[in-house]
Motif scaffolding. Structure first.
Motif, short mmCIF file in Angstrom:
data_model
loop_
_atom_site.label_atom_id
_atom_site.label_comp_id
_atom_site.label_asym_id
_atom_site.label_seq_id
_atom_site.Cartn_x
_atom_site.Cartn_y
_atom_site.Cartn_z
N GLY B 234 0.81 -1.21 0.00
CA GLY B 234 0.00 0.00 0.00
C GLY B 234 0.84 1.26 0.00
O GLY B 234 2.08 1.21 -0.01
N LEU B 235 0.16 2.38 -0.02
CA LEU B 235 0.82 3.68 0.01
C LEU B 235 1.03 4.09 1.46
O LEU B 235 0.09 4.08 2.25
CB LEU B 235 -0.06 4.72 -0.70
N ASN B 236 2.25 4.44 1.81
CA ASN B 236 2.53 4.76 3.20
C ASN B 236 2.41 6.26 3.48
O ASN B 236 2.01 7.04 2.60
CB ASN B 236 3.90 4.21 3.60
N TYR B 237 2.78 6.68 4.66
CA TYR B 237 2.59 8.09 5.06
C TYR B 237 3.38 9.05 4.20
O TYR B 237 3.03 10.22 4.05
CB TYR B 237 2.96 8.27 6.54
N LEU B 238 4.51 8.58 3.59
CA LEU B 238 5.29 9.49 2.74
C LEU B 238 4.48 9.94 1.53
O LEU B 238 4.64 11.05 1.02
CB LEU B 238 6.56 8.79 2.25
N TYR B 239 3.60 9.06 1.07
CA TYR B 239 2.74 9.42 -0.06
C TYR B 239 1.83 10.59 0.32
O TYR B 239 1.73 11.58 -0.40
CB TYR B 239 1.90 8.21 -0.49
N THR B 240 1.20 10.46 1.46
CA THR B 240 0.24 11.49 1.85
C THR B 240 0.93 12.82 2.11
O THR B 240 0.45 13.87 1.67
CB THR B 240 -0.54 11.08 3.10
N ILE B 241 2.07 12.80 2.82
CA ILE B 241 2.68 14.10 3.13
C ILE B 241 3.31 14.73 1.89
O ILE B 241 3.47 15.94 1.82
CB ILE B 241 3.70 14.05 4.29
N SER B 242 3.66 13.92 0.89
CA SER B 242 4.28 14.50 -0.30
C SER B 242 3.28 14.89 -1.37
O SER B 242 3.59 15.66 -2.26
CB SER B 242 5.28 13.52 -0.91
N SER B 243 2.07 14.33 -1.31
CA SER B 243 1.12 14.68 -2.35
C SER B 243 0.28 15.91 -1.97
O SER B 243 -0.41 16.46 -2.81
CB SER B 243 0.22 13.50 -2.71
N PHE B 244 0.34 16.33 -0.73
CA PHE B 244 -0.24 17.61 -0.35
C PHE B 244 0.92 18.56 -0.06
O PHE B 244 1.81 18.21 0.69
CB PHE B 244 -1.08 17.49 0.92
N THR B 245 0.90 19.74 -0.66
CA THR B 245 1.99 20.68 -0.41
C THR B 245 1.87 21.22 1.01
O THR B 245 0.86 21.86 1.34
CB THR B 245 1.94 21.83 -1.41
N PRO B 246 2.85 20.95 1.88
CA PRO B 246 2.73 21.42 3.26
C PRO B 246 2.67 22.94 3.32
O PRO B 246 3.38 23.62 2.58
CB PRO B 246 4.01 20.91 3.93
N GLY B 247 1.84 23.46 4.18
CA GLY B 247 1.74 24.91 4.31
C GLY B 247 0.79 25.51 3.31
O GLY B 247 0.19 26.55 3.54
N HIS B 248 0.65 24.85 2.16
CA HIS B 248 -0.23 25.36 1.10
C HIS B 248 -1.67 24.95 1.41
O HIS B 248 -2.59 25.75 1.34
CB HIS B 248 0.21 24.80 -0.23
N ARG B 249 -1.84 23.68 1.75
CA ARG B 249 -3.16 23.21 2.17
C ARG B 249 -3.19 23.21 3.70
O ARG B 249 -2.16 23.24 4.35
CB ARG B 249 -3.39 21.77 1.67
N PHE B 250 -4.38 23.15 4.23
CA PHE B 250 -4.51 23.16 5.69
C PHE B 250 -4.34 21.75 6.23
O PHE B 250 -5.29 21.11 6.64
CB PHE B 250 -5.87 23.73 6.09
#
Lengths: 467, 366
Positions: B234-250
Motif C-alpha cells: 500500500g501507500l505509506n505516510y510518505l505518499y500522503t505528506i508529499s502529495s499535499f503541499t505542506p503549508g499550502h493546504r490546511f
C-alpha cells in the motif's frame, strides 16, 4: 405456349424474391445517417458545408481569449522575452517570465501545443476534402486550399520556432500520426515553403470575403517574406516584402493617425482574424487593458521595453498607457484599445496577424544584409517617420542592423511573440536575457518543453534538452 | 469419505458494444460559433472503420463437499475471465488532432481467481456448539498479450505478463546529505529523471484476503469472534505528506518531519523544507512516483467480537415479552501490522481510520 408463360411467371417470382433479399440485406448492412452529425465525406460534397468547414478553421484561431493565436503568443512570448512582467505573483505567468517551464505546464499544453495540432488536423482534413471534392469548381478548390495551406504554414512556423523539431503532421490518418517522431527544423521549413509557395501561386489578390478576415495572395507573400528572413534568404525576403509593399493595396498611416493602426480594415493590416459572431475584442485588449484606471494591469511593460522608445516616439504615447497605483506607474500595451464591448455591438478591432510595417522592417533588414544600406535606411525611415521620429543616424552596416532590431522591438512590441522569436533567430537571447533573468536563465530555455502527455502517449518523441 | 459432493463447470463467450452509436465515424458537428456570418462546422472524432465487438470469455469450475454428516462443508471455486478486443477510449498524443479515439484494443487481459470457504462444527452437542468458518480469496490480473505495446500510447503504463494495475516508479535512493533533496536512480544515465527511469513496478491490488470466524454457543450465551486478514502493498505516510503541499493546504504534518534535513551532513528520511516552486517541490512530486511511498500494508485485524445472552422462553413468558437479549459488541479491537502510517485499511494520515467501537445493549421485543 403454356409452358413458356409458366416459365416467365416462375422467373419473375424468383427475381422478385431476389430483389427482396437484396434490399433487406442492404437495410441490414447500411447504417442510417447520424442525427445532427455529418461525416467528413459529406462535408465536402456541398459548397455550403465546405465554406462552413473552412470558416470553422478560422473561428478556432480565436476560440478563446488565451489561445496563442488570440493573444497567447503576445502575452507568454512577451513574458519569456524582456517585454512584460506580471504585476503580482501569478502561477500561470511566472514560469514563463522566470523561464522555468515544466513539461506539465498547462498553458503550453492547452493554449499552444494541443491547440495547434487540433487546428492542424482540421486544416489537413479540409485540404484533403477540398482536393477530393466532386462539387467544388477548380477555382474554389484553389482558393480554399491556398487559405488552408497558409494557415498550416503559419502554425508550423510558430511550432518550429517555439519548440524546435516537431512532428510534421500533414495527413489525417491517426495510425500514422500517433507514433510520428519529431521532424528536423529544416524539414519543417521545407514544408512551410512548399505550402506558402503553393498558396501564393493559387490565391487571388482580392480577399475572398468582406474585409481582410480571410487569406489572400499577399497574406501568403507576407508570410513568405518573414520565413525567408528567418532562414537568412535575403534576396527572396526582399523580393516578397517588395511585392506586398508595391501591391498598392496597403499603405502606412500618418504619424497623427498611428493610434488607428489596429482598427478593423486599417490600411496597414494584411490579415485579420474576426471573432465569433463579431462580438468580442481581440485577446490582447481583453488581457492587457486593466478593468479600471486605478488598478494594476495584470501584465506591465518592463523598463527595458519602456526605455527603448525614443522620447518623441508617437508609439510611446499612442500604443502604451499607464495606471498609477500607490505611486507606482504601471505601463501596459495599448495597441488594441477595447477591453470589452456591450452586448449586441461589434468591436471596432480584429486580431491582426500580419501588417505592412513588418514588411518594411523585413525589407530593411534583407537590404542591409545585402549591403544595400541606403535602401535599408529608406525603409527603416518610413517606419521611423510614421512614428514621428527623425531619420536614422546609423551609418555602418552593423549600426543599421542594430537600428532595425531596435525598431522591431518598438514597432512589434507585445505582438505575436515577435521579440522572443527575434532574440532567438539573431542568437541574442543569451546576451540580452541572461542579465535580466539572472540565474533563472539557461541556454536551453530558448526552446519550450513538449507537453508531458505527448511524451507519454507517443514513445517516439524525445524531450527538448533541459526539461 | 464425502457424503455429498457437487462439481460444476461453465464456459461462455459474450460480446459487448457498450459505447454510443456512430462512434466509428469521422463526424463533424456545427457549433454556436460563426465566422463572418457563416455557421461553422468542426470535426468531432477520428475515423475508425475497424470498430468491432469486445469479446469476453469466461470459464469457471467449482466444487462443494460435505463430510461427517454435514459437520464439515468445503467449497472451492476457480474462474478465469479473458477479455480481448476491448472497446476503449484509446489515448492518443494530440499531434493526431484528438486525445482519444474509440478503438478495439488488440490486447488480452486475464482475470483469474480462487475462492475457498470452509465451515466446520468442531463440537456439536445438544446445548453447546463451536463452529469455525473461514474464507480465502485470491485474485490475479494479468496483461496476457498486447501486440505493439512498446510503440503504443500505453508503452509507459503497461508491461506484458504483469497486472494492468501496476504503476511504474522511480527507484528512491535517499535524501542527499549535501543538497538535502530526495534522490532517485537515473537508470538511463540521462542526467535527469524521465519516463525511462521508472524501472520498478508496484501493484497495490491485494495478493489475497479473507476472514476467520468462530462462534461458540452454550445454551443462551453466544460468543462470536471475527478476524479479517489481507496481504497487500500500500501507500505509506510518505505518499500522503508529499502529495499535499505542506503549508499550502490546511494539513498537519507527522512528527517525523521534525527530523528532516536541515544542514549539510544531516542524514534523514525527509528532505528539506522549501518556499520555492522548484527544487524540493519537484523532488517531492517525484517521490510520489517512486518506490519510497510503497510499503507493506498487510494486516490481521480483530474486526468483530460479540457476546450475547438471550433469555429463555419461561422467563420471557413471565414478563410477557417476545424476546430479550443482552449483548456487548466490539469492532476493530486489535490489529497486527507493519504498516508505516496511521491505518493500513484506508492508508491515509488525513482521513479517519476505521473506528474502534464498543457497544453494550439490551434488545427487548414485545
Amino acid at each position: 405456349m403454356k409452358s413458356f408463360s409458366a416459365f416467365i411467371k416462375y422467373t419473375k417470382l424468383v427475381s422478385i424474391g431476389y430483389l427482396v433479399f437484396l434490399s433487406s440485406c442492404r437495410k441490414f448492412v447500411e447504417v442510417n445517417p447520424a442525427p445532427n452529425l455529418i461525416q467528413t465525406s459529406a462535408v465536402f460534397e456541398s459548397e455550403k458545408t465546405v465554406l462552413s468547414a473552412v470558416s470553422g478553421v478560422y473561428s478556432q484561431l480565436r476560440s478563446n481569449t488565451s489561445v496563442f493565436t488570440n493573444s497567447g503568443l503576445s502575452i507568454y512570448g512577451g513574458l519569456a522575452a524582456d517585454e512584460l512582467y506580471a504585476t503580482t505573483p501569478n502561477a500561470t505567468s511566472d514560469p514563463f517570465y522566470q523561464n522555468q517551464l515544466s513539461s506539465s505546464n498547462s498553458t503550453i499544453t492547452n493554449f499552444f501545443y494541443n491547440a495547434a495540432y487540433r487546428i492542424l488536423y482540421q486544416v489537413n482534413v479540409t485540404i484533403k476534402g477540398v482536393e477530393e471534392s466532386k462539387v467544388l469548381t477548380d477555382s474554389a478548390k484553389r482558393q480554399y486550399s491556398g487559405e488552408m495551406k497558409t494557415i498550416r504554414a503559419i502554425f508550423y512556423f510558430y511550432l518550429v520556432n517555439l519548440f524546435g523539431d516537431i512532428p510534421l503532421v500533414v495527413t489525417t490518418d491517426y495510425t500514422v500520426n500517433a507514433t510520428m517522431a519529431r521532424a528536423p527544423v529544416e524539414k519543417v521549413y521545407a514544408q512551410i515553403f512548399t505550402d506558402l509557395s503553393d498558396a501564393e501561386s493559387v490565391l487571388k489578390i482580392n480577399y475572398p470575403s468582406s474585409g481582410k478576415a480571410r487569406i489572400n495572395k499577399w497574406t501568403a507573400a507576407s508570410l513568405l517574406a518573414r520565413v525567408y528572413l528567418y532562414r537568412n534568404e535575403w534576396v527572396k525576403a526582399e523580393e516578397k516584402a517588395s511585392a506586398v509593399i508595391q501591391s498598392g493595396m496597403y499603405s502606412l498611416l500618418s504619424s497623427q493617425n498611428i493610434g488607428n493602426v489596429f482598427l478593423k480594415n486599417s490600411s496597414e493590416t494584411i490579415w485579420e482574424l474576426a471573432s465569433s459572431n463579431d462580438a468580442a475584442p481581440p485577446g490582447e485588449g481583453v488581457n492587457f487593458i486593466p478593468s479600471t484606471g486605478t488598478v494594476r494591469p495584470t501584465y506591465a511593460v518592463t523598463d527595458q521595453l519602456l526605455n527603448s522608445f525614443e522620447s518623441s516616439d508617437a508609439r510611446k504615447t499612442k500604443w502604451l498607457q499607464k495606471n498609477t497605483v500607490s505611486g507606482v506607474d504601471y505601463w501596459y500595451p495599448f495597441k488594441y484599445k477595447q477591453r470589452s464591448v456591450s452586448g449586441g455591438t461589434s468591436p471596432n478591432e480584429n486580431e491582426i496577424v500580419l501588417r505592412l510595417a513588418e514588411m518594411y522592417l523585413i525589407r530593411a533588414e534583407a537590404k542591409a544584409m545585402q549591403d544595400n544600406l541606403a535602401g535599408a535606411k529608406d525603409d527603416l525611415n518610413m517606419i521611423r517617420n510614421r512614428a514621428g521620429l527623425n531619420n536614422t543616424a546609423a551609418i555602418t552596416k552593423s549600426d543599421v542592423l542594430n537600428a532595425i532590431m531596435k525598431e522591431r522591438q518598438s514597432e512589434l512590441m507585445t505582438e505575436w511573440g515577435h521579440r522572443w522569436l527575434d532574440l532567438k533567430r539573431t542568437n541574442r537571447a543569451n546576451a540580452v536575457l541572461q542579465p535580466i533573468k539572472g540565474s533563472n536563465w539557461n541556454d536551453t530555455d530558448i526552446l519550450w518543453p513538449l507537453p508531458l502527455s505527448e511524451l507519454l502517449y507517443n514513445p517516439s518523441l524525445v524531450q527538448n534538452p533541459g526539461y | 469419505m464425502a457424503q455429498f459432493w457437487k462439481a460444476a463447470g461453465q464456459y461462455g463467450t459474450a460480446g459487448n458494444d457498450l459505447i454510443g452509436d456512430y462512434q466509428f465515424l469521422d463526424t463533424w458537428s456545427s457549433s454556436s460559433a460563426n465566422y463572418q456570418g457563416v455557421q461553422v462546422l468542426l470535426p468531432r472524432a477520428l475515423y475508425n472503420p475497424q470498430l468491432a465487438w469486445e469479446i469476453n470469455k469466461k470459464a469457471e469450475a467449482a466444487i462443494d463437499l460435505e463430510f461427517l454428516q454435514g459437520r464439515i462443508q468445503f467449497s472451492a471455486a476457480h474462474y478465469r475471465n479473458r477479455s480481448g478486443n476491448q472497446l476503449i477510449s484509446y489515448s492518443l498524443p494530440f499531434q493526431t488532432g484528438f486525445n482519444t479515439i474509440k478503438k478495439n484494443l488488440d490486447a488480452v487481459v486475464q482475470n483469474t481467481g480462487y475462492e475457498f470457504s470452509l465451515q466446520s462444527y468442531n463440537i456439536r452437542k445438544r446445548s453447546f456448539y463451536w463452529m469455525t468458518s473461514a474464507n480465502l480469496s485470491m485474485q490475479k490480473n494479468k496483461l496476457v498479450q498486447f501486440p505493439g505495446l512498446s510503440t503504443s500510447s500505453y508503452a509507459s503504463q503497461f508491461v506484458t505478463g504483469e497486472p494492468i494495475s501496476i504503476v511504474k516508479v522511480y527507484q528512491y535512493t535517499g535524501v542527499d546529505p549535501t543538497s538535502g533533496l530526495y534522490t532517485f536512480f537515473d537508470a538511463d544515465r540521462s542526467g535527469s529523471l524521465n519516463t525511462a527511469d521508472r524501472i520498478l513496478l508496484k501493484n497495490t491490488q491485494p495478493k489475497y484476503y479473507g476472514g476467520l470466524q468462530n462462534i461458540i454457543n452454550y445454551k443462551e450465551i453466544e460468543l462470536s469472534v471475527f478476524f479479517q486478514f489481507i496481504k497487500q502493498t500500500g501507500l505509506n505516510y510518505l505518499y500522503t505528506i508529499s502529495s499535499f503541499t505542506p503549508g499550502h493546504r490546511f494539513v498537519n504534518q507527522p512528527s517525523i518531519v521534525l527530523n528532516r534535513w536541515r544542514q549539510a551532513g544531516d542524514i534523514s528520511d525527509i528532505q528539506k523544507f522549501t518556499t520555492q516552486q522548484s527544487g524540493a517541490l519537484n523532488q517531492s512530486d517525484n517521490l510520489v512516483s517512486s518506490d519510497a511511498v510503497y510499503s507493506d500494508a498487510s494486516f490481521i485485524r480483530l474486526k468483530n467480537v460479540s457476546l450475547s445472552y438471550t433469555l429463555s422462553q419461561p422467563v420471557l413468558k413471565r414478563i410477557k415479552a417476545e424476546s430479550l437479549k443482552f449483548y456487548i459488541h466490539g469492532q476493530n479491537l486489535w490489529t497486527i501490522t507493519d504498516y508505516l502510517g496511521a491505518d493500513p485499511e484506508n492508508q491515509s494520515i488525513y482521513r479517519m481510520p476505521p473506528l474502534r467501537t464498543v457497544a453494550v445493549g439490551v434488545q427487548l421485543n414485545f
